[in-house]
Enzyme design. Structure first.
Site, PDB file in Angstrom:
ATOM      1  N   LYS A  46       0.837  -1.203   0.000  1.00 16.28           N
ATOM      2  CA  LYS A  46       0.000   0.000   0.000  1.00 16.28           C
ATOM      3  C   LYS A  46       0.877   1.262   0.000  1.00 16.28           C
ATOM      4  O   LYS A  46       2.091   1.184   0.245  1.00 16.28           O
ATOM      5  CB  LYS A  46      -0.930  -0.012   1.212  1.00 16.28           C
ATOM      6  N   TYR A 275      16.212  30.234   6.584  1.00 11.03           N
ATOM      7  CA  TYR A 275      14.970  30.868   7.041  1.00 11.03           C
ATOM      8  C   TYR A 275      14.940  30.990   8.560  1.00 11.03           C
ATOM      9  O   TYR A 275      15.315  30.061   9.277  1.00 11.03           O
ATOM     10  CB  TYR A 275      13.758  30.033   6.620  1.00 11.03           C
TER      11      TYR A 275
HETATM   12  C1  LIG Z   1      -0.300  -1.824   6.630  1.00 13.01           C
HETATM   13  C2  LIG Z   1      -0.912  -3.103   7.029  1.00 13.01           C
HETATM   14  C3  LIG Z   1      -0.121  -4.238   7.267  1.00 13.01           C
HETATM   15  C4  LIG Z   1       1.398  -4.192   7.244  1.00 13.01           C
HETATM   16  O1  LIG Z   1       1.877  -3.528   8.371  1.00 13.01           O
HETATM   17  P1  LIG Z   1       3.451  -3.515   8.723  1.00 13.01           P
HETATM   18  O2  LIG Z   1       3.512  -2.992  10.095  1.00 13.01           O
HETATM   19  O3  LIG Z   1       4.085  -2.607   7.725  1.00 13.01           O
HETATM   20  O4  LIG Z   1       3.920  -4.912   8.575  1.00 13.01           O
HETATM   21  C5  LIG Z   1      -0.756  -5.420   7.564  1.00 13.01           C
HETATM   22  N1  LIG Z   1      -2.103  -5.498   7.622  1.00 13.01           N
HETATM   23  C6  LIG Z   1      -2.899  -4.437   7.415  1.00 13.01           C
HETATM   24  C7  LIG Z   1      -4.369  -4.585   7.503  1.00 13.01           C
HETATM   25  C8  LIG Z   1      -2.333  -3.204   7.113  1.00 13.01           C
HETATM   26  O5  LIG Z   1      -3.127  -2.149   6.903  1.00 13.01           O
END
Ligand SMILES: *Cc1c(COP(=O)(O)O)cnc(C)c1O
Length: 383
Positions: A46, A275
């Site tokens: 994702k 800045y």
């Molecule tokens: C993002 C996510 C994961 C992976 O999480 P990590 O901590 O990066 O391993 C697993 N399951 C769901 C439902 C997620 O949203």
């Protein structure tokens, strides 16, 4: 032309991490239940594969043997398909009505986490005369998405009776797997077990179960079930707080962020830099200007706190982080324009990784990776 600040994405390291995780799952230890086959891996890509580029990362994972990828929403899933990913894609997030067609058109596996989503997908599948495979999400205490664990006898029967929907898996998600002091992890496990008994009592036989994110994978083999869902581990990091006694699993960072010095100049004692005149030179100071700023994902809180590696030496960021550049103090070092700069990665014996950068600015490694800017070109080695 490539801008001199870019991210190198090591797809060999990514594939090696995938195999390392698979190997870790194949030799359970401690409280691990005896099992015939190790759990499968749902590789989480994702948020543009945590900033690494969903298309190349998805293809490389598929090539390494991943049979299921997971992403947040339908747009992400479609961009994986457009990049040529052919394996199963699980969509974690809630679907809006306008997304329904995409599930069918692109061969995606939706998560059903509300009764109304179940109804909408059942109607859409019936209208197309197809059977749609889905994963059911149970909320065991995070209180975000999912059917509440304690109300399933009321909310699930309609879904389980939907003639055009096929239950492929039941899953939950942990809110505190990375925090051993927090009892919610154990509570969530117990509630998931209870939910599974209720689902069985309602007559459903889910072929698969999954629950573990990266932290839960490392923490407790009892929550591995049939699949695990690593994200951060794939990209090379254990999500545990620093410092760790020893990395429980030997992973390779996938992303390296590098640049080059574009200017070197001296300032006199008492002169300000950047800045807000946040830094005042307390001695004659040599500065190197590096063309990477907050628009590239460098957190403004790195000002006066963070470091980069210039020509292999660790040097502090001085003055404010600007939109497009930072200044670093290279006093006494033989630094010329064009000198290599490592913002995230290794140079010689030293390295700066996302866990260090996250600690310095008070955030989590996930945020650092996801915020690497869109104008940063990702350069891939061949996988
Ligand atoms: C993002 C996510 C994961 C992976 O999480 P990590 O901590 O990066 O391993 C697993 N399951 C769901 C439902 C997620 O949203």
């Amino acid at each position: 032309m490539t801008r001199c600040t870019f991210a190198h994405i090591d797809l060999d390291a990514l594939q090696s991490n995938f195999r390392t995780i698979a190997g870790f799952l194949a030799r359970p230890r401690g409280a691990a239940p005896i099992r015939q086959t190790p759990p499968g891996i749902i590789a989480v890509v994702k948020a543009n594969a945590y900033g690494h580029g969903a298309g190349p990362v998805g293809r490389a994972l598929e090539q390494a043997g991943a049979t299921t990828l997971a992403c947040a929403d339908i747009e992400e899933a479609i961009s994986l398909r457009d990049a040529g990913v052919t394996c199963a894609i699980l969509v974690f997030g809630a679907l809006s009505v306008s997304d329904l067609a995409g599930v069918f058109d692109h061969g995606l596996t939706p998560t059903i986490s509300t009764p109304s989503a179940g109804r909408a997908l059942q109607a859409a599948a019936a209208a197309r005369g197809v059977r749609l495979h889905y994963h059911l999400k149970i909320d065991t205490g995070m209180n975000r998405l999912g059917f509440r664990h304690d109300n399933l006898r009321n909310t699930l029967p309609e879904l389980l009776e939907s003639r055009n929907l096929v239950l492929d898996a039941v899953y939950t998600h942990f809110g505190t797997a990375d925090d051993v002091a927090e009892p919610l992890f154990g509570d969530q496990q117990a509630r998931f077990g209870e939910a599974l008994r209720t689902i069985a009592a309602l007559g459903a036989r889910p072929p698969a179960l999954h629950a573990a994110n990266s932290a839960a994978i490392l923490r407790d083999p009892r929550v591995w079930f049939d699949y695990v869902r690593p994200g951060l581990l794939l990209y090379g990091f254990a999500p545990m707080p620093e410092p760790q006694p020893a990395d429980p699993i030997a992973l390779r960072p996938v992303m390296t962020l590098t640049s080059r010095v574009v200017a070197v100049k001296g300032v006199r004692t008492g002169e300000p830099v950047g800045y807000g005149a946040r830094f005042i030179a307390s001695r004659p100071t040599d500065l190197a200007i590096v063309p990477a700023g907050y628009a590239d994902g460098l957190d403004v809180r790195l000002a006066g706190r963070g470091s980069v590696l210039v020509a292999g030496r660790r040097v502090p960021i001085v003055g404010a982080v600007s939109m497009d550049m930072i200044a670093v103090d290279v006093t006494g070092l033989p630094v010329e324009p064009g000198a290599p700069v490592v913002i995230l990665g290794r140079a010689g014996d030293d390295a700066i990784d996302v866990r260090e950068m996250a600690r310095v600015v008070g955030t989590i490694p996930y945020e650092i990776l996801c915020r690497i800017g869109t104008r940063i070109e990702r350069v891939y080695n061949s996988a």
